[in-house]
Design a protein around this motif. Structure first.
Motif, PDB file in Angstrom:
ATOM      1  N   ASP A 280      -7.686  -9.173  12.692  1.00  0.00           N
ATOM      2  CA  ASP A 280      -6.445  -9.362  12.849  1.00  0.00           C
ATOM      3  C   ASP A 280      -6.219 -11.013  11.803  1.00  0.00           C
ATOM      4  N   LYS A 281      -7.673 -11.510  12.724  1.00  0.00           N
ATOM      5  CA  LYS A 281      -8.057 -12.740  11.433  1.00  0.00           C
ATOM      6  C   LYS A 281      -7.518 -12.531  10.570  1.00  0.00           C
ATOM      7  N   PHE A 282      -7.884 -11.362   9.010  1.00  0.00           N
ATOM      8  CA  PHE A 282      -7.701 -11.307   7.421  1.00  0.00           C
ATOM      9  C   PHE A 282      -6.271 -10.339   7.538  1.00  0.00           C
ATOM     10  N   CYS A 283      -5.337 -10.515   8.404  1.00  0.00           N
ATOM     11  CA  CYS A 283      -4.082  -9.899   7.976  1.00  0.00           C
ATOM     12  C   CYS A 283      -2.924 -11.230   8.900  1.00  0.00           C
ATOM     13  N   PHE A 284      -2.373 -11.115   8.603  1.00  0.00           N
ATOM     14  CA  PHE A 284      -0.494 -11.933   8.821  1.00  0.00           C
ATOM     15  C   PHE A 284       0.925 -11.333   8.868  1.00  0.00           C
ATOM     16  N   SER A 285       1.427 -12.046   9.693  1.00  0.00           N
ATOM     17  CA  SER A 285       2.930 -11.077   9.266  1.00  0.00           C
ATOM     18  C   SER A 285       3.913 -11.847   8.712  1.00  0.00           C
ATOM     19  N   PRO A 286       4.885 -11.507   8.067  1.00  0.00           N
ATOM     20  CA  PRO A 286       5.324 -12.077   7.406  1.00  0.00           C
ATOM     21  C   PRO A 286       6.857 -12.586   8.595  1.00  0.00           C
ATOM     22  N   LEU A 287       7.000 -14.191   7.761  1.00  0.00           N
ATOM     23  CA  LEU A 287       7.869 -14.631   9.292  1.00  0.00           C
ATOM     24  C   LEU A 287       9.453 -14.037   9.511  1.00  0.00           C
ATOM     25  N   GLY A 288       9.416 -13.515  10.593  1.00  0.00           N
ATOM     26  CA  GLY A 288      10.378 -13.092  10.835  1.00  0.00           C
ATOM     27  C   GLY A 288      10.865 -10.948  10.651  1.00  0.00           C
ATOM     28  N   ASN A 289       9.768 -10.820  10.466  1.00  0.00           N
ATOM     29  CA  ASN A 289       8.968  -9.541  10.650  1.00  0.00           C
ATOM     30  C   ASN A 289       7.584  -9.052  11.573  1.00  0.00           C
ATOM     31  N   ALA A 290       7.924  -9.402  12.687  1.00  0.00           N
ATOM     32  CA  ALA A 290       5.825  -9.330  13.438  1.00  0.00           C
ATOM     33  C   ALA A 290       5.595  -8.195  12.903  1.00  0.00           C
ATOM     34  N   ALA A 291       6.970  -6.667  12.796  1.00  0.00           N
ATOM     35  CA  ALA A 291       5.564  -5.084  12.484  1.00  0.00           C
ATOM     36  C   ALA A 291       5.177  -5.065  11.402  1.00  0.00           C
ATOM     37  N   THR A 292       5.651  -5.576  10.323  1.00  0.00           N
ATOM     38  CA  THR A 292       4.693  -5.329   9.089  1.00  0.00           C
ATOM     39  C   THR A 292       3.502  -6.490   9.104  1.00  0.00           C
ATOM     40  N   LYS A 293       2.257  -5.814   8.895  1.00  0.00           N
ATOM     41  CA  LYS A 293       1.009  -6.947   8.558  1.00  0.00           C
ATOM     42  C   LYS A 293       0.226  -6.869   6.866  1.00  0.00           C
ATOM     43  N   LEU A 294       0.821  -7.890   6.628  1.00  0.00           N
ATOM     44  CA  LEU A 294       0.432  -8.181   5.283  1.00  0.00           C
ATOM     45  C   LEU A 294      -1.229  -8.535   5.401  1.00  0.00           C
ATOM     46  N   ALA A 295      -1.634  -8.165   3.909  1.00  0.00           N
ATOM     47  CA  ALA A 295      -3.313  -8.914   3.402  1.00  0.00           C
ATOM     48  C   ALA A 295      -3.449  -9.605   1.899  1.00  0.00           C
ATOM     49  N   TYR A 296      -4.401 -10.325   2.155  1.00  0.00           N
ATOM     50  CA  TYR A 296      -4.601 -10.364   0.829  1.00  0.00           C
ATOM     51  C   TYR A 296      -5.110  -8.893  -0.512  1.00  0.00           C
ATOM     52  N   TRP A 297      -5.071  -9.218  -1.531  1.00  0.00           N
ATOM     53  CA  TRP A 297      -5.770  -7.475  -2.282  1.00  0.00           C
ATOM     54  C   TRP A 297      -6.740  -7.930  -2.772  1.00  0.00           C
ATOM     55  N   ASP A 298      -7.591  -8.745  -2.361  1.00  0.00           N
ATOM     56  CA  ASP A 298      -8.853  -8.864  -2.537  1.00  0.00           C
ATOM     57  C   ASP A 298      -9.660  -8.763  -1.210  1.00  0.00           C
ATOM     58  N   LYS A 299     -10.083  -7.889  -1.466  1.00  0.00           N
ATOM     59  CA  LYS A 299     -11.447  -7.060  -0.781  1.00  0.00           C
ATOM     60  C   LYS A 299     -12.505  -8.073  -0.029  1.00  0.00           C
ATOM     61  N   GLU A 300     -13.384  -8.552  -1.004  1.00  0.00           N
ATOM     62  CA  GLU A 300     -13.445  -9.807  -0.906  1.00  0.00           C
ATOM     63  C   GLU A 300     -13.640 -10.783  -0.183  1.00  0.00           C
ATOM     64  N   ALA A 301     -11.977 -11.732  -0.189  1.00  0.00           N
ATOM     65  CA  ALA A 301     -11.709 -12.671   0.008  1.00  0.00           C
ATOM     66  C   ALA A 301     -10.492 -12.483   1.831  1.00  0.00           C
ATOM     67  N   TYR A 302     -10.192 -13.530   1.660  1.00  0.00           N
ATOM     68  CA  TYR A 302      -8.661 -13.379   3.342  1.00  0.00           C
ATOM     69  C   TYR A 302      -7.814 -14.486   2.731  1.00  0.00           C
ATOM     70  N   ALA A 303      -6.717 -14.257   3.652  1.00  0.00           N
ATOM     71  CA  ALA A 303      -5.957 -15.830   3.915  1.00  0.00           C
ATOM     72  C   ALA A 303      -6.260 -16.279   5.128  1.00  0.00           C
TER      73      ALA A 303
END
Length: 607
Positions: A280-303
């Motif tokens: 969960d540290k490397f993922c986040f959800s859009p505002l208003g849509n908690a079911a979807t998980k997003l991550a930064y495209w570069d696998k060596e970093a996270y947002a």
């Protein structure tokens, strides 16, 4: 080569030789004086060299002196005993074109004749070559500048945290107009604070509180900052206003370091289809849509996400107050429709109702996602078979009206066999509801589910029929008035129609020219304005207006001297039509005559 093989086998007790190579010149085909022997294994070649080192003797095919003396040939390993990568010997270099190993003294490759290329001149100093390539965020900027809710901030200091980033982005707000502090206080703040920006326009910027969250890009292994991040605003308009304010600055800084602000493209944040792979540290959800998980495209970093403001508390409070007011206003409007309230308060109730509806529309939370996030949300719904919720509208009486889908048939207006609406009071006696206009009453009877349910209740139907009879109205369905109304026909029927102005017919081939000229003299061709007035019931000689009391003469078109005021003496030339006809048909002689007449007229006036 066959002769060399036979001499080595017979003279030096060698049983097996795999290959013999004599090096020759490419052009002359003459021997270069050395060659190679390849044995089946390293042990065989090692034994041969130990027995015969440092040289052997070979007889040539022909000797120039005919002395048949053997030639002394030095033997050695072609490489070192321990195999090492090619090109590691001191001074030797490998051709970048054909990968051939060349001696240090060669400036061109022996195999492909290409010049020696020194990669160090292109790669920079050794320290720079050994440094690993790090993502600087340049590839995340939108190439075409398409607006988005996310802004990219590059060039941050390594010590900038999420809180400092949020504080720096808040400088893109539209500045609030507050009284200036005293001089002593302002000087004290000026000495301790860092200059963040210069020459910003006070009328530009995003709305205060529109920044939702900031995302700082960090390394997954070391959690160090990669010196760039993102800022998410409530709407695209707020992000555009923030960029506009950034462009108004000569220099925009965060922690005393200049930064750049750009929009991002749609591929910066990608969906995570298996959240178990990424914590969960490397993922986040859009505002208003908690079911979807997003991550930064570069696998060596996270947002790393920091929530700044959600904007939900103020919207919920405003929505609760507006719903309470709207319910009270609807009850009051229904009571007045039934005659329970005095008619004097109708305007006051309508004003309150309009204010409550405006507050409800303003406080309604917006759940629209950004375009690039909505794209991945739709893909997520398609993969998991999630169907979107059916959209519903709210009628003026608070009841739900289901919108028909594209494939469903529209409701048939002919099924409305009876009506319980009062067009004058704009109310429905069956449902005891008051509306703003007659169109809303008709919409309520055709689409409202409450009205359909009440039609099945006999007691409500009987009460509504009694109210309709008391008001002198019929319960039979009215004709549909949505068809086109011929208002011109209604005016002609009410005020009478005058004689129509007939336009001249086209010239017939059998008609003589003289008769056509006489007819044209008798019936002049009406102008475009006279034709339009004639179609609306006006005839020549009558005054303008509905009562015919307007002016009867046409407005005179006078021509004045260019550059002279309307009240100046001698400024009026004459009728515009006559002057235009004279200017187009006359020649230079007529111009001279008119000039003399005008000069004579001025001379006589001076008299």
């Amino acid at each position: 080569m066959v002769q060399v093989t036979e001499q080595v086998k017979k003279g030096y007790n060698v049983t097996e030789i795999d290959d013999v190579r004599i090096i020759r010149d490419r052009q002359t085909r003459a021997s270069r004086g050395f060659g190679f022997l390849r044995f089946p294994s390293v042990e065989v070649s090692k034994g041969f060299l130990e027995r015969n080192y440092p040289s052997i003797y070979l007889y040539g095919k022909e000797s120039p002196d005919n002395d048949n003396q053997a030639a002394k040939v030095r033997v050695a390993f072609s490489r070192e005993k321990v195999d090492v990568p090619r090109g590691d010997k001191e001074g030797e270099w490998i051709c970048k074109i054909c990968t051939f190993v060349n001696f240090p003294t060669r400036t061109r490759c022996f195999k492909c004749q290409s010049p020696q290329i020194d990669i160090s001149t292109f790669a920079g100093p050794p320290a720079a070559r050994q440094q690993p390539l790090m993502n600087s965020g340049d590839s995340d900027a939108s190439p075409d500048g398409s607006p988005s809710q996310f802004l990219l901030l590059r060039g941050l200091e390594p010590t900038v945290t999420e809180d400092l980033l949020a504080k720096g982005v808040s400088k893109l707000y539209k500045p609030s107009r507050q009284p200036s502090p005293p001089a002593a206080t302002s000087n004290a703040k000026k000495n301790n604070a860092k200059v963040a920006s210069t020459t910003g326009d006070a009328n530009l910027g995003a709305k205060e509180g529109s920044l939702r969250r900031v995302l700082l890009v960090r390394d997954r292994r070391t959690t160090d900052s990669w010196r760039y991040g993102f800022a998410e605003f409530a709407t695209v308009d707020d992000a555009q206003a923030a960029v506009t304010r950034f462009n108004s600055f000569d220099k925009f800084t965060i922690s005393s370091k200049p930064v750049t602000v750009d929009y991002i493209h749609a591929g910066v944040f990608v969906p995570v289809f298996n959240p178990a792979d990424d914590p969960d540290k490397f993922c986040f959800s859009p505002l208003g849509n908690a079911a979807t998980k997003l991550a930064y495209w570069d696998k060596e970093a996270y947002a790393s996400v920091l929530l700044v403001s959600s904007g939900a508390s103020q919207q919920a409070t405003a929505a609760t107050e507006s719903i309470t007011k709207s319910a009270a206003d609807l009850a009051a409007a229904a009571a007045e429709g039934e005659g329970l309230l005095p008619p004097g308060k109708e305007a006051e109730l309508k004003a309150k109702k309009r204010k409550a509806e405006a507050a409800t529309a303003a406080a309604k939370p917006k759940k629209t996602a950004p375009a690039h996030l909505q794209f991945w949300s739709n893909r997520h719904a398609e993969l998991h078979g999630i169907q979107p919720n059916s959209s519903k509208d709210q009628d003026s009486d608070g009841t739900s009206i289901t919108k028909p889908s594209k494939g469903a048939a529209a409701p048939d207006k002919s099924t409305l066999t009876q009506t319980f609406a009062n067009p004058e009071k704009k109310c429905c006696y069956l449902c005891s509801r008051q509306f703003k206009s007659e169109a809303e009453v008709n919409k309520h009877e055709r689409l409202s589910q409450l009205h359909r349910d009440n039609l099945e209740k006999d007691n409500l139907v009987s009460q509504a029929q009694a109210k309709m009879a008391k008001a002198g109205l019929s319960t039979s369905a009215r004709e549909d008035t949505s068809e086109y109304r011929d208002r011109a026909k209604e005016r002609r029927h009410a005020f009478g129609s005058s004689e129509r102005i007939s336009l001249p017919l086209k010239k017939q081939a059998s008609q003589a020219d003289g008769s056509v000229q006489e007819e044209a003299e008798q019936e002049p061709v009406p102008s475009k304005g006279a034709s339009l007035l004639g179609k609306m019931g006006w005839s020549a000689g009558e005054g303008l207006g509905a009562q015919g009391t307007g002016r009867t003469e046409a407005i005179a078109t006078e021509l004045y001297v260019q550059g002279v005021g309307l009240g100046a003496q001698g400024g009026k030339v004459g009728d515009a039509m006559d002057e235009a006809d004279r200017n187009t048909k006359g020649g230079y002689s007529e111009f001279l005559e008119r000039t003399r007449d005008k000069a004579k007229e001025r001379f006589e006036k001076l008299g």
